[in-house]
Design a protein around this motif. Structure first.
Motif: not given
Length: 451
Positions: A7-15, A348-350, A375-379, A381-383
């Motif tokens: 899975x070449x992604x991160x965050x909610x779509x990776x899950x 943004x509010x990481x 921790x929402x990282x600052x690098x 998308x802020x979703x």
């Protein structure tokens, strides 16, 4: 079927992809940057590989690192999710050169639809209605003013490559045109490496309607109804719902059949979304996204079809899940994109989520990789996550959404939850009487209209 998917992604779509793989009995590989070592998809995958430091160019966009991860783990397919490399035709070709399957469309279709000018020409050839505009890129040697006058002011100057609102400027009058061309071209060059721009008629108060399609790559294709994505800020979608409050069954069937027929003619493979502006009963093609969309859960909720799972099946050579006649839209669904942003300024509010409570109950779905102390990282998308609600009717859906929003807790960072709590109580939203400029007008109306 595939044996192991990276899975070449991160965050909610990776899950989200990981969950579909588990239901299909497919082993999973999570890749992650050093900033995402504690991410939920990394914890739940069968294997994980660190592919680099936090910057995307050094990790999630690092094709050699992804290839090495496939080799190390023995993955035979790659799911790109959305964003990052999901619409990179060369990435799909490189995977094929290494005997790896790209879970997405054929590279030629990604490349074709990634060029907005060629996509528009292709749409016209396939019988899809398009927005009046220039035949191709407008350069210094062209008489841009004559072209704009022929289209009729106001006109929209758009980047030929890319999207997301970058390289897009409105020229309300003849006096605005030259500056709009220069500014849009510079933005396009900076963002996409291509300064090419073209002209389109600027519609005053259109809806943004998109048709979900699924093809088997062998001439079979179906559509799964539409989503209304008209609530936008700076051309970024904020709220999506389906079916659209303004489309009749007849209009839906007609544009859906047109899109499905076009995908059959193209022998399109996988999921895709054909996006339109809709005004005064007319559809105008603007682009096609050759990937899974952020808002795909809306369609899943009203059709009962798992789009990610079917995306994997057709990529492996499987058949479509049903015929067009078997698709029935059931009820209404709305998705709110909850971002780690100030709800007024959208800054943004990481940071660390110190309390997290997702809502529940009948018809409520949360697609999120967040958890308490995450921790929402600052690098990136802020979703934070997507709240999706389903009801038998739009009125029931809105009632359920109001309750779910009041129930959701994300503390420690700022989020856009207050904005949605205000929107769901707005008469214009309740009545479904809004357009693509509505939200920006709402936000600009003053403190009394802001959350």
């Amino acid at each position: 079927m595939f044996d192991k998917i990276l899975i070449a992604n991160r965050g909610e779509i990776a899950l989200r992809v990981l969950r579909a793989c588990k239901e299909l009995g497919i082993a999973t590989v999570a890749v992650h940057s050093t900033a995402d070592a504690d991410a939920m998809h990394v914890r739940l995958a069968d294997e994980s590989v660190c592919i680099g430091p936090p910057p995307s160019k050094d990790s999630y966009l690092n094709i050699p690192a992804l290839l090495a991860a496939c080799e190390i783990t023995g993955a035979d397919a790659v799911h790109p999710g959305y964003g990052f490399l999901s619409e990179n035709a060369r990435f799909a070709e490189i995977l094929a050169e290494h005997n790896l399957h790209f879970i997405g469309p054929k590279s030629e279709h990604i490349r074709l639809m990634g060029d907005k000018i060629e996509a528009k020409k292709t749409a016209r050839r396939l019988g899809i209605p398009v927005v009046p505009g220039s035949e191709g890129a407008v350069g210094p040697e062209d008489d841009a003013m004559a072209i704009a006058k022929a289209i009729g002011f106001p006109v929209l100057v758009k980047a030929a490559s890319g999207g997301g609102g970058r390289g897009m400027k409105v020229a309300q009058t003849e006096a605005d045109l030259m500056l709009a061309l220069s500014t849009a071209g510079n933005e396009a060059k900076s963002a996409f490496g291509d300064a090419s721009v073209y002209l389109e008629k600027y519609l005053q108060k259109p809806r943004h309607i998109e048709i979900q399609v699924l093809g088997d790559g062998r001439g079979g294709a179906i559509h799964l109804g539409e989503r209304d994505c008209s609530l936008q800020r700076r051309h970024q979608k904020v709220w999506e719902e389906g079916p659209s409050p303004v489309l009749s069954a007849e209009a839906r069937a007609k544009i859906g059949a047109t899109c499905a027929k076009a995908m059959q003619d193209m022998q399109y493979l996988g999921v895709g979304t054909i996006e339109f502006l809709y005004e005064d009963g007319e559809f105008y093609f603007i682009e096609m996204n050759t990937r899974i969309q952020v808002e795909h859960p809306v369609t899943e909720m009203i059709t009962g079809i798992d789009l990610v799972l079917e995306q994997i099946r057709v990529a492996a050579g499987g058949d479509l899940p049903c015929t067009q006649d078997e698709i029935v839209l059931n009820g209404h669904a709305i998705e709110c994109r909850v971002n780690a942003e100030n709800p007024v300024t959208f800054r943004p509010s990481p940071g660390r989520i110190v309390r997290y409570h997702p809502p529940g109950g009948l018809g409520v779905r949360i697609d999120s990789a967040a958890y308490q102390d995450y921790v929402i990282p600052p690098y990136y998308d802020s979703m934070v996550g997507k709240l999706i609600v389903h009801g038998k009717t739009r009125a029931e859906c809105l009632m359920r959404l109001r309750r779910a929003l009041d129930e959701m807790v994300v503390d420690g960072i700022e989020t856009t939850l207050p904005l949605f709590r205000a929107l769901v109580r707005e008469p214009g939203i309740i009545d479904g009487d809004y357009h693509i400029h509505w939200l920006e007008h709402y936000l600009a109306a003053g403190d009394t209209k802001k959350p």
